[in-house]
Design a protein around this motif. Structure first.
Motif, PDB file in Angstrom:
ATOM      1  N   HIS A  65       0.847  -1.193   0.000  1.00 34.91           N
ATOM      2  CA  HIS A  65       0.000   0.000   0.000  1.00 34.91           C
ATOM      3  C   HIS A  65       0.882   1.243   0.000  1.00 34.91           C
ATOM      4  N   VAL A  67       1.314   4.844   1.260  1.00 36.40           N
ATOM      5  CA  VAL A  67       0.800   5.704   2.330  1.00 36.40           C
ATOM      6  C   VAL A  67       1.632   6.980   2.395  1.00 36.40           C
ATOM      7  N   THR A 101       0.759   6.360   8.890  1.00 33.54           N
ATOM      8  CA  THR A 101      -0.370   5.561   9.370  1.00 33.54           C
ATOM      9  C   THR A 101      -0.448   4.286   8.537  1.00 33.54           C
ATOM     10  N   PRO A 103      -1.988   0.762   6.914  1.00 32.73           N
ATOM     11  CA  PRO A 103      -3.302   0.457   6.330  1.00 32.73           C
ATOM     12  C   PRO A 103      -4.306  -0.071   7.351  1.00 32.73           C
ATOM     13  N   ASP A 104      -3.815  -0.698   8.448  1.00 27.86           N
ATOM     14  CA  ASP A 104      -4.739  -1.199   9.472  1.00 27.86           C
ATOM     15  C   ASP A 104      -5.120  -0.117  10.487  1.00 27.86           C
ATOM     16  N   GLY A 105      -4.621   1.121  10.293  1.00 28.68           N
ATOM     17  CA  GLY A 105      -4.973   2.239  11.162  1.00 28.68           C
ATOM     18  C   GLY A 105      -3.969   2.538  12.245  1.00 28.68           C
ATOM     19  N   GLY A 106      -2.985   1.692  12.447  1.00 26.38           N
ATOM     20  CA  GLY A 106      -1.982   1.906  13.486  1.00 26.38           C
ATOM     21  C   GLY A 106      -0.969   2.967  13.075  1.00 26.38           C
ATOM     22  N   GLU A 107      -0.447   3.681  14.093  1.00 22.07           N
ATOM     23  CA  GLU A 107       0.577   4.691  13.838  1.00 22.07           C
ATOM     24  C   GLU A 107       1.956   4.039  13.869  1.00 22.07           C
ATOM     25  N   ARG A 132       0.648  -4.495   7.444  1.00 24.57           N
ATOM     26  CA  ARG A 132       0.844  -4.143   8.856  1.00 24.57           C
ATOM     27  C   ARG A 132       1.556  -2.807   9.031  1.00 24.57           C
ATOM     28  N   GLY A 133       1.851  -2.146   7.920  1.00 25.88           N
ATOM     29  CA  GLY A 133       2.500  -0.836   8.012  1.00 25.88           C
ATOM     30  C   GLY A 133       4.009  -0.888   7.985  1.00 25.88           C
TER      31      GLY A 133
END
Length: 201
Positions: A65, A67, A101, A103-107, A132-133
Motif C-alpha cells: 500500500h 501511504v 499511518t 493500512p490497518d490504522g496503526g501509527e 501491517r505498516g
C-alpha cells in the motif's frame, strides 16, 4: 542455403565419402533446430515467465500500500542516488525519521528513505508498506515484468541455439577425429616404402 546446396552437390559425387554426407545432414538438422526449436522454446519460456511475473505484480499490488509519511527529522548520511525497484529515472532519496499511518490504522514511526532532496520537519512524502505498516519495496512494475519475461525468452532461445550448435560441433569433431584415425591406419598399412620403385605399389 549453403547446407542444402552442399547436400544436393554431394548426392552423386564420386569423391563423396559417407562422412561428408553425414556432416551435411548434421548441419541441416542443426540449422532446422536453430530456426524452429530455439524460437519456439524462447516463446514458451517468455510466455511462462510473463504469466508468473504478471501474477507477482498483481499479488504485490494487492499486498502493498502507498501511504503518506511525514518527516520528523533528517537522519545522518548522504542522500542515496538510486532506486533499484523503479523502472523510472533514478531519484535522490534522503534518510529521515518519519511517521505514517499503517493500512490497518496503526501509527508507525521509523527510519525510511524519503524521495526528497532536502527534507525538513513536516514535509510529506509517500512510502510503500505491507498490510501491517512495515516499510516494503515498491511493487514490481508491469512494464519491468514484461521486459524480464522478454529477456528470459530471448535467453532461452539463445541457450537452445548455442546447445544445438555445440552438439553439432561435437559430432563433427568426433567425425573428423575418426576420419584422421582411418587415414593413419591406411598410411600404416601402406608402410614406409609407399611410392618407391619396385615395392609393388
Amino acid at each position: 542455403m549453403r547446407v542444402i546446396t552442399g547436400l544436393w552437390r554431394w548426392r552423386h559425387n564420386p569423391l563423396r565419402r559417407a562422412t561428408d554426407l553425414t556432416e551435411a545432414w548434421v548441419a541441416l538438422v542443426a540449422l532446422l533446430l536453430i530456426a524452429v526449436a530455439a524460437p519456439l522454446t524462447g516463446s514458451l519460456v517468455g510466455a511462462a515467465a510473463q504469466g508468473s511475473l504478471q501474477r507477482s505484480v498483481r499479488e504485490q499490488r494487492h499486498a502493498r500500500h502507498l501511504v503518506t509519511a511525514t518527516v520528523v527529522r533528517r537522519m545522518g548520511g548522504a542522500p542515496v542516488a538510486n532506486d533499484p525497484d523503479s523502472a523510472t529515472a533514478r531519484r535522490i532519496r534522503s534518510r529521515v525519521l518519519a511517521d505514517w499511518t499503517a493500512p490497518d490504522g496503526g501509527e508507525r514511526r521509523g527510519p525510511v528513505l524519503a524521495a526528497l532532496k532536502s527534507p525538513h520537519q513536516g514535509d510529506h512524502f509517500q512510502v510503500w508498506t505491507d498490510g501491517r505498516g512495515r516499510i516494503a519495496t515498491r511493487p514490481l512494475d508491469p512494464a519491468t515484468a514484461t521486459t524480464h519475461a522478454v529477456l528470459a525468452g530471448l535467453g532461452a532461445a539463445l541457450a537452445v541455439g548455442g546447445l544445438v550448435e555445440s552438439v553439432r560441433r561435437l559430432i563433427v569433431w568426433r567425425m573428423v577425429r575418426r576420419r584422421y584415425a582411418g587415414w593413419d591406419r591406411a598410411w600404416d598399412r601402406a608402410g614406409p616404402d609407399w611410392g618407391k620403385a619396385g615395392t609393388g605399389s
